[in-house]
Scaffold this active site. Sequence first.
Site, PDB file in Angstrom:
ATOM      1  CE1 TYR A 270     -31.142 -15.267  18.126  1.00 44.98           C
ATOM      2  CE2 TYR A 270     -30.442 -15.843  16.000  1.00 44.98           C
ATOM      3  CZ  TYR A 270     -30.212 -14.985  17.104  1.00 44.98           C
ATOM      4  OH  TYR A 270     -29.222 -14.071  17.017  1.00 44.98           O
TER       5      TYR A 270
ATOM      6  CG  ASN B 179     -28.155  -6.986  16.604  1.00 47.62           C
ATOM      7  OD1 ASN B 179     -27.775  -8.089  16.058  1.00 47.62           O
ATOM      8  ND2 ASN B 179     -28.906  -7.171  17.721  1.00 47.62           N
TER       9      ASN B 179
HETATM   10  P1  CMP Z   1     -30.164 -11.101  19.300  1.00 47.46           P
HETATM   11  O1  CMP Z   1     -29.430 -10.698  20.915  1.00 47.46           O
HETATM   12  O2  CMP Z   1     -29.158 -12.165  18.448  1.00 47.46           O
HETATM   13  O3  CMP Z   1     -31.334 -11.779  19.777  1.00 47.46           O
HETATM   14  C1  CMP Z   1     -32.679 -11.940  18.660  1.00 47.46           C
HETATM   15  C2  CMP Z   1     -32.334 -11.129  17.570  1.00 47.46           C
HETATM   16  O4  CMP Z   1     -33.279 -10.611  16.731  1.00 47.46           O
HETATM   17  C3  CMP Z   1     -31.644  -9.816  17.909  1.00 47.46           C
HETATM   18  O5  CMP Z   1     -30.475 -10.122  18.277  1.00 47.46           O
HETATM   19  C4  CMP Z   1     -31.617  -8.875  16.540  1.00 47.46           C
HETATM   20  O6  CMP Z   1     -30.563  -9.671  15.611  1.00 47.46           O
HETATM   21  C5  CMP Z   1     -32.942  -9.710  15.977  1.00 47.46           C
HETATM   22  N1  CMP Z   1     -34.070  -8.950  16.062  1.00 47.46           N
HETATM   23  C6  CMP Z   1     -34.662  -8.170  14.770  1.00 47.46           C
HETATM   24  N2  CMP Z   1     -35.546  -7.333  15.202  1.00 47.46           N
HETATM   25  C7  CMP Z   1     -35.688  -7.437  16.510  1.00 47.46           C
HETATM   26  C8  CMP Z   1     -36.771  -6.671  17.129  1.00 47.46           C
HETATM   27  N3  CMP Z   1     -37.767  -5.822  16.875  1.00 47.46           N
HETATM   28  N4  CMP Z   1     -36.546  -6.943  18.625  1.00 47.46           N
HETATM   29  C9  CMP Z   1     -35.563  -7.811  19.048  1.00 47.46           C
HETATM   30  N5  CMP Z   1     -34.663  -8.460  18.398  1.00 47.46           N
HETATM   31  C10 CMP Z   1     -34.904  -8.223  16.590  1.00 47.46           C
END
Ligand code: CMP
Length: 136
Positions: free
Chosen positions: A51, A114
């Site tokens: 990430y 999520n």
């Molecule tokens: P993902 O698609 O894995 O990409 C980044 C991750 O950050 C996202 O899913 C969520 O699990 C996490 N996340 C937490 N807070 C936020 C936010 N405010 N906006 C976007 N991603 C978030």
Amino acid sequence: MAKERTLSIIKPDATRRKLTDKINARFTARGLKIVAQKPMQLSRTQAEGFYDVHKERPFFGSLVAFMISGPVVVQVLEGDNAVALNREIMGATDPSKAAPGTIRKDFAESIEANSVHGSDSTETAKREIAFFFPEL
Ligand code: CMP
């Protein structure tokens, strides 16, 4: 349509609730083939590396802590238009905004917990697949 590959992660909130088979059924029902799959416990270094693009975001520390809080399943999905199709199957990042019938609408606990990750472009997919499956 072009045959593509995309990187998917079934996240700790979903493995904890034993949703892996149900989530995989959503992919295969829409024509995505699971061509590689492995259960993993991510290290902090792996989660931070994966990430890295989000490292300046306010949720980065919490996201990394969540991603190492339990096992994940990392997988490569293949099919026509796989990147966009998987994003459609997953639904919006925020489950409160996800369309009915999507994985995140049906299973996600919060914007952070999520349930699934999916690559956001074919470029990202190449990098993310190489991150977990350097042999592919
Ligand atoms: P993902 O698609 O894995 O990409 C980044 C991750 O950050 C996202 O899913 C969520 O699990 C996490 N996340 C937490 N807070 C936020 C936010 N405010 N906006 C976007 N991603 C978030």
